[in-house]
Every structure is written in C-alpha cells, then in structure tokens.
Motif scaffolding. Structure first.
Motif, PDB file in Angstrom:
ATOM      1  N   GLY A 260       0.788  -1.214   0.197  1.00  0.00           N
ATOM      2  CA  GLY A 260      -0.189  -0.050   0.030  1.00  0.00           C
ATOM      3  C   GLY A 260       0.844   1.292  -0.083  1.00  0.00           C
ATOM      4  N   ARG A 261       2.219   1.081  -0.066  1.00  0.00           N
ATOM      5  CA  ARG A 261       3.027   2.400  -0.237  1.00  0.00           C
ATOM      6  C   ARG A 261       3.914   2.239  -1.381  1.00  0.00           C
ATOM      7  NH1 ARG A 261       4.319   4.357   4.597  1.00  0.00           N
ATOM      8  NH2 ARG A 261       3.883   2.454   5.580  1.00  0.00           N
ATOM      9  N   THR A 262       4.225   3.295  -1.827  1.00  0.00           N
ATOM     10  CA  THR A 262       5.179   3.421  -2.942  1.00  0.00           C
ATOM     11  C   THR A 262       6.589   3.452  -2.428  1.00  0.00           C
ATOM     12  OG1 THR A 262       3.642   4.903  -4.163  1.00  0.00           O
ATOM     13  CG2 THR A 262       5.713   4.989  -5.123  1.00  0.00           C
ATOM     14  N   THR A 263       7.330   2.514  -2.809  1.00  0.00           N
ATOM     15  CA  THR A 263       8.754   2.203  -2.448  1.00  0.00           C
ATOM     16  C   THR A 263       9.647   2.548  -3.630  1.00  0.00           C
ATOM     17  OG1 THR A 263       7.945   0.889  -0.532  1.00  0.00           O
ATOM     18  CG2 THR A 263      10.260   0.965  -1.185  1.00  0.00           C
ATOM     19  N   ILE A 264      10.539   3.387  -3.426  1.00  0.00           N
ATOM     20  CA  ILE A 264      11.904   3.419  -4.528  1.00  0.00           C
ATOM     21  C   ILE A 264      12.823   3.139  -3.859  1.00  0.00           C
ATOM     22  CG2 ILE A 264      12.718   5.158  -6.365  1.00  0.00           C
ATOM     23  CD1 ILE A 264      10.123   6.808  -6.044  1.00  0.00           C
ATOM     24  N   THR A 265      13.651   2.130  -4.291  1.00  0.00           N
ATOM     25  CA  THR A 265      14.930   1.633  -3.812  1.00  0.00           C
ATOM     26  C   THR A 265      16.101   1.937  -4.639  1.00  0.00           C
ATOM     27  OG1 THR A 265      13.850  -0.065  -2.531  1.00  0.00           O
ATOM     28  CG2 THR A 265      15.982  -0.209  -2.864  1.00  0.00           C
ATOM     29  N   ILE A 266      17.040   2.750  -4.099  1.00  0.00           N
ATOM     30  CA  ILE A 266      18.295   2.998  -4.784  1.00  0.00           C
ATOM     31  C   ILE A 266      19.204   1.890  -4.328  1.00  0.00           C
ATOM     32  CG2 ILE A 266      20.026   4.608  -5.546  1.00  0.00           C
ATOM     33  CD1 ILE A 266      17.903   6.807  -5.354  1.00  0.00           C
ATOM     34  N   ALA A 267      19.809   0.965  -4.992  1.00  0.00           N
ATOM     35  CA  ALA A 267      20.406   0.187  -4.429  1.00  0.00           C
ATOM     36  C   ALA A 267      21.829  -0.361  -5.296  1.00  0.00           C
ATOM     37  CB  ALA A 267      19.657  -1.332  -4.276  1.00  0.00           C
ATOM     38  N   HIS A 268      22.681  -0.759  -4.595  1.00  0.00           N
ATOM     39  CA  HIS A 268      24.274  -1.055  -4.977  1.00  0.00           C
ATOM     40  C   HIS A 268      23.975  -2.850  -4.912  1.00  0.00           C
ATOM     41  CE1 HIS A 268      28.170  -1.720  -6.310  1.00  0.00           C
ATOM     42  NE2 HIS A 268      28.417  -2.215  -5.308  1.00  0.00           N
ATOM     43  N   ARG A 269      23.342  -3.155  -3.929  1.00  0.00           N
ATOM     44  CA  ARG A 269      23.263  -4.667  -3.554  1.00  0.00           C
ATOM     45  C   ARG A 269      22.107  -5.049  -4.375  1.00  0.00           C
ATOM     46  NH1 ARG A 269      24.007  -5.920   2.845  1.00  0.00           N
ATOM     47  NH2 ARG A 269      26.095  -5.299   3.109  1.00  0.00           N
ATOM     48  N   LEU A 270      22.360  -6.007  -5.507  1.00  0.00           N
ATOM     49  CA  LEU A 270      21.146  -6.353  -6.326  1.00  0.00           C
ATOM     50  C   LEU A 270      20.256  -7.409  -5.787  1.00  0.00           C
ATOM     51  CD1 LEU A 270      22.975  -6.569  -9.568  1.00  0.00           C
ATOM     52  CD2 LEU A 270      21.852  -4.808  -8.711  1.00  0.00           C
ATOM     53  N   SER A 271      20.848  -7.959  -4.679  1.00  0.00           N
ATOM     54  CA  SER A 271      19.737  -9.038  -3.880  1.00  0.00           C
ATOM     55  C   SER A 271      19.002  -8.421  -3.062  1.00  0.00           C
ATOM     56  CB  SER A 271      21.103  -9.645  -2.970  1.00  0.00           C
ATOM     57  OG  SER A 271      21.411  -8.616  -1.740  1.00  0.00           O
ATOM     58  N   THR A 272      18.851  -7.186  -3.018  1.00  0.00           N
ATOM     59  CA  THR A 272      17.767  -6.343  -2.384  1.00  0.00           C
ATOM     60  C   THR A 272      16.757  -5.932  -3.134  1.00  0.00           C
ATOM     61  OG1 THR A 272      18.756  -4.289  -2.601  1.00  0.00           O
ATOM     62  CG2 THR A 272      19.536  -5.371  -0.695  1.00  0.00           C
ATOM     63  N   VAL A 273      16.767  -6.171  -4.560  1.00  0.00           N
ATOM     64  CA  VAL A 273      15.870  -5.699  -5.509  1.00  0.00           C
ATOM     65  C   VAL A 273      15.383  -6.696  -6.410  1.00  0.00           C
ATOM     66  CG1 VAL A 273      16.851  -3.354  -5.526  1.00  0.00           C
ATOM     67  CG2 VAL A 273      17.435  -5.024  -7.095  1.00  0.00           C
ATOM     68  N   ARG A 274      15.458  -7.845  -6.183  1.00  0.00           N
ATOM     69  CA  ARG A 274      15.078  -8.814  -7.054  1.00  0.00           C
ATOM     70  C   ARG A 274      13.717  -9.062  -7.037  1.00  0.00           C
ATOM     71  NH1 ARG A 274      18.717 -13.200  -8.233  1.00  0.00           N
ATOM     72  NH2 ARG A 274      20.971 -12.753  -7.652  1.00  0.00           N
ATOM     73  N   ASP A 275      12.954  -8.738  -5.971  1.00  0.00           N
ATOM     74  CA  ASP A 275      11.441  -8.923  -6.227  1.00  0.00           C
ATOM     75  C   ASP A 275      10.842  -7.526  -6.196  1.00  0.00           C
ATOM     76  OD1 ASP A 275      11.802 -11.591  -5.341  1.00  0.00           O
ATOM     77  OD2 ASP A 275      11.947 -11.215  -3.268  1.00  0.00           O
ATOM     78  N   ALA A 276      11.438  -6.367  -6.714  1.00  0.00           N
ATOM     79  CA  ALA A 276      10.815  -5.334  -7.063  1.00  0.00           C
ATOM     80  C   ALA A 276       9.615  -5.534  -8.451  1.00  0.00           C
ATOM     81  CB  ALA A 276      11.817  -4.307  -7.486  1.00  0.00           C
ATOM     82  N   ASP A 277       8.812  -4.643  -8.453  1.00  0.00           N
ATOM     83  CA  ASP A 277       7.672  -4.785  -9.412  1.00  0.00           C
ATOM     84  C   ASP A 277       8.505  -4.314 -10.694  1.00  0.00           C
ATOM     85  OD1 ASP A 277       5.803  -5.565  -7.488  1.00  0.00           O
ATOM     86  OD2 ASP A 277       5.487  -3.431  -7.054  1.00  0.00           O
ATOM     87  N   MET A 278       9.383  -3.405 -10.752  1.00  0.00           N
ATOM     88  CA  MET A 278      10.048  -2.931 -11.893  1.00  0.00           C
ATOM     89  C   MET A 278      11.450  -2.664 -11.435  1.00  0.00           C
ATOM     90  SD  MET A 278       9.187  -0.055 -14.759  1.00  0.00           S
ATOM     91  CE  MET A 278       8.913   1.121 -13.521  1.00  0.00           C
ATOM     92  N   ILE A 279      12.401  -2.919 -12.212  1.00  0.00           N
ATOM     93  CA  ILE A 279      13.996  -2.426 -12.025  1.00  0.00           C
ATOM     94  C   ILE A 279      14.238  -1.503 -13.178  1.00  0.00           C
ATOM     95  CG2 ILE A 279      16.192  -3.262 -11.832  1.00  0.00           C
ATOM     96  CD1 ILE A 279      15.315  -5.927 -10.818  1.00  0.00           C
ATOM     97  N   VAL A 280      14.739  -0.125 -12.749  1.00  0.00           N
ATOM     98  CA  VAL A 280      15.197   0.450 -13.491  1.00  0.00           C
ATOM     99  C   VAL A 280      16.703   0.668 -13.559  1.00  0.00           C
ATOM    100  CG1 VAL A 280      15.308   3.113 -14.133  1.00  0.00           C
ATOM    101  CG2 VAL A 280      13.222   1.953 -13.233  1.00  0.00           C
ATOM    102  N   VAL A 281      17.324   0.736 -14.620  1.00  0.00           N
ATOM    103  CA  VAL A 281      18.851   0.351 -14.895  1.00  0.00           C
ATOM    104  C   VAL A 281      19.264   1.406 -15.444  1.00  0.00           C
ATOM    105  CG1 VAL A 281      20.675  -0.902 -15.699  1.00  0.00           C
ATOM    106  CG2 VAL A 281      18.656  -2.090 -15.333  1.00  0.00           C
ATOM    107  N   MET A 282      20.178   2.384 -14.976  1.00  0.00           N
ATOM    108  CA  MET A 282      20.680   3.665 -15.228  1.00  0.00           C
ATOM    109  C   MET A 282      22.270   3.464 -15.790  1.00  0.00           C
ATOM    110  SD  MET A 282      18.411   6.170 -14.557  1.00  0.00           S
ATOM    111  CE  MET A 282      19.437   7.360 -14.473  1.00  0.00           C
ATOM    112  N   GLN A 283      22.624   4.375 -16.664  1.00  0.00           N
ATOM    113  CA  GLN A 283      24.006   4.415 -17.140  1.00  0.00           C
ATOM    114  C   GLN A 283      24.160   5.742 -17.749  1.00  0.00           C
ATOM    115  OE1 GLN A 283      25.048   1.554 -20.505  1.00  0.00           O
ATOM    116  NE2 GLN A 283      26.806   1.029 -18.954  1.00  0.00           N
ATOM    117  N   HIS A 284      25.417   6.300 -17.354  1.00  0.00           N
ATOM    118  CA  HIS A 284      25.720   7.778 -17.822  1.00  0.00           C
ATOM    119  C   HIS A 284      24.564   8.605 -17.739  1.00  0.00           C
ATOM    120  CE1 HIS A 284      29.349   5.663 -18.768  1.00  0.00           C
ATOM    121  NE2 HIS A 284      28.799   4.792 -19.767  1.00  0.00           N
TER     122      HIS A 284
END
Length: 310
Positions: A260-284
C-alpha cells in the motif's frame, strides 16, 4: 666538593622549574592564538555558506495536499539535470511512471546517476528540464510541509540528533506513543537492541549517533521514517551497512511495510531488489533498461553485467 654538589643540583632543579613557569604562559598564549585562528577559519566557512543564495525555495502560494488525499503516485517527465559548472548531465532525459503502491528499484554502476535521481526525488536539487510530480503536482509547486509528509527518506548515512533514542524517533512524529515507537522499531529490526541498552529508549545516542554502528543507525532512521508513515518511501542504499543476516530480516520487514506504499529503492546490492515490481537500470545518466529481475537477467544487457560482477 661534596657539599657543593647538592647545592648545584638544587639550583639546577630550581632553574628548570623557574624556566617552566616562565614558558607556561607563552605556551598557553600560543595555544590560544592557534585556537583563535582555527575559530576564525571556521566562522569564515560558516558565513561563506550562509551568504550563498538559497537554491531550493518554496513558492509564495504552495500546493497543499491533505494526508488522507495522498496516494503516492510518482512521475518523472523528461527529467534532466547537471551539477553546477558541469556541462555533462548527471541525469539526461529520464521519463518514468511509478504507480501508487508499487516498488521500483533504481540500479546502475558507479556514476550512473541513480544517487542523483534520489536527490531530485527528495528535492535536494531542482530539475533543470522536465518535471517530477507527486500525485500529479510538480515538486516545485508543493509546500515543504506537504513534501515532508509525502516522502520519507532513509539514506546511506542517516543523521541522528544528540538526544535519546525516543526523542530521535519522535522527531518525525512528535505525537507518537510509546507503543507506536516500539512497533516501528520492531519493523526496522532494532527494538531488541534498544531494549537491551541500560536505559532502553531513554539512552542518549551521542553526537552523530556515535554510540551506534552504521547498520544500527540505518535501522533507527528507518524506524523514524516508518513512524511518520509517508505514502512514498525512498531508500537510498538504506541497507548498505547491514550484515547479510540482518539485511535479510529487514528486507522481509520492508516487504510487509511496502504494502500500500510506493517504495523507491536505490541500491548497489542487487540482492535487495530482485522482487521489485520494476527495476530501472541507469547508465551515464540515462535510463537504459527496465523490467523485472528475471527478464533483465536473461536479456544479457547492463543489468546482467551487474549481476555477473556482484
């Protein structure tokens, strides 16, 4: 000869003592002068900072959203940003829709722009082009009080007041009861540690929270944010200082909290984001991939490369 030696030694001792007494005021004066120079330099830096123009300001007629009307929808519309004096954009034309109640993870290599994106979402900086909207309202139009209610941030290096644990928690929600504080601390996996302290929740955390480890400070900051109960939760490397066991337990608690809450995770450890509804990959500074973990891992792109190097 024998009678002269004691007198000579005594005279020498007296001369040394007198010399020390004479030198002591000069040493003290030198120390005072050194402290004065340090103080002048410190105040010069303070006043230099205070004289700088305020970059983030609240508009004269800010938009106010009542807490009961906040949904937590986030939209980035062609957002671009460059740090002052730099021609290279840290964020370059990023467009993203984050539905209310969803969990989105932002990942990427060092220098990809993911941390800068977090700064923009928290309005530590204003975008140079495009717009970031919470519930359809541009962040630049939102009142500071409304923005503070809408967004809770847990950063990699949280700041704690030199006060008791309870006062640090109530800083986010002054009217919180003892039961509410304990419930928030349990979600953040820090209650047992606090309860084991000699003075429990009345324990002073010390200047900058020096009595607590990095992981404990992150969990205290998370408990403080949980207590405020914002509809949008921004976790900026929030579990970076946790050991694997604690991180796993805290991730489970966050999964329950995120409902019920919008969660935005900025992560270095990819193990923490495997179950995210969507993963956004940034580069440059650009958004180069989006999707769920399995699809991105199978794609063989930037995300797959991050996984291989993890």
């Amino acid at each position: 000869m024998q009678t002269g030696k004691p007198a000579s030694i005594g005279t020498l001792v007296a001369m040394i003592a007198l010399q020390e007494q004479l030198l002591w005021p000069f040493e003290q004066l030198l120390e005072v002068a050194r402290d004065a120079r340090k103080t002048r330099a410190l105040f010069a830096r303070v006043f230099e900072y205070l004289d700088k123009p305020v970059e983030i300001t609240e508009r004269a007629d800010p938009v106010t959203i009542h807490r009961s009307d906040m949904r937590g929808a986030v939209q980035l519309d062609h957002v671009s940003f460059a740090y002052g004096g730099q021609s290279l954009r840290a964020i370059d034309d990023v467009t993203l829709i984050i539905p209310a109640g969803s969990h989105v993870a932002i990942v990427g290599p060092t220098g990809s722009g993911k941390t800068t994106l977090g700064y923009l979402l928290a309005r530590l900086y204003d975008v140079e082009a495009g717009a970031i909207r919470f519930d359809g309202v541009d962040l630049r139009d939102l009142g500071f009080a409304t923005l503070s209610q809408m967004l809770g941030v847990v950063s990699q290096e949280p700041y704690l007041l030199n006060a008791s644990v309870a006062e640090n928690l109530r800083f986010a929600c002054p009217e919180a009861t003892g039961a509410q504080m304990i419930a928030a601390a349990k979600v953040a996996q820090i209650h047992d540690h606090i309860a084991a302290l000699p003075e429990g929740y009345d324990t002073l955390v010390g200047e900058g929270g020096f009595r607590f480890s990095g992981g404990e400070k992150q969990r205290l900051a998370l408990a403080r944010t949980i207590l405020r109960d914002p509809p949008i939760l921004l976790l900026d490397e929030a579990t970076s200082a946790l050991d694997t066991r604690t991180e796993r337990a805290m991730s489970q608690a966050l999964d329950a909290l995120a409902k019920g809450r919008t969660t935005i995770t900025i992560a270095h450890r990819l193990s923490t984001v495997r179950d995210a509804d969507m993963i956004v990959v940034m580069q440059h500074g650009r958004m180069v991939e989006t999707g769920i973990h399995a699809a991105l891992a199978a794609k063989g792109g930037v995300y797959a490369g991050l996984l291989a190097g993890a």
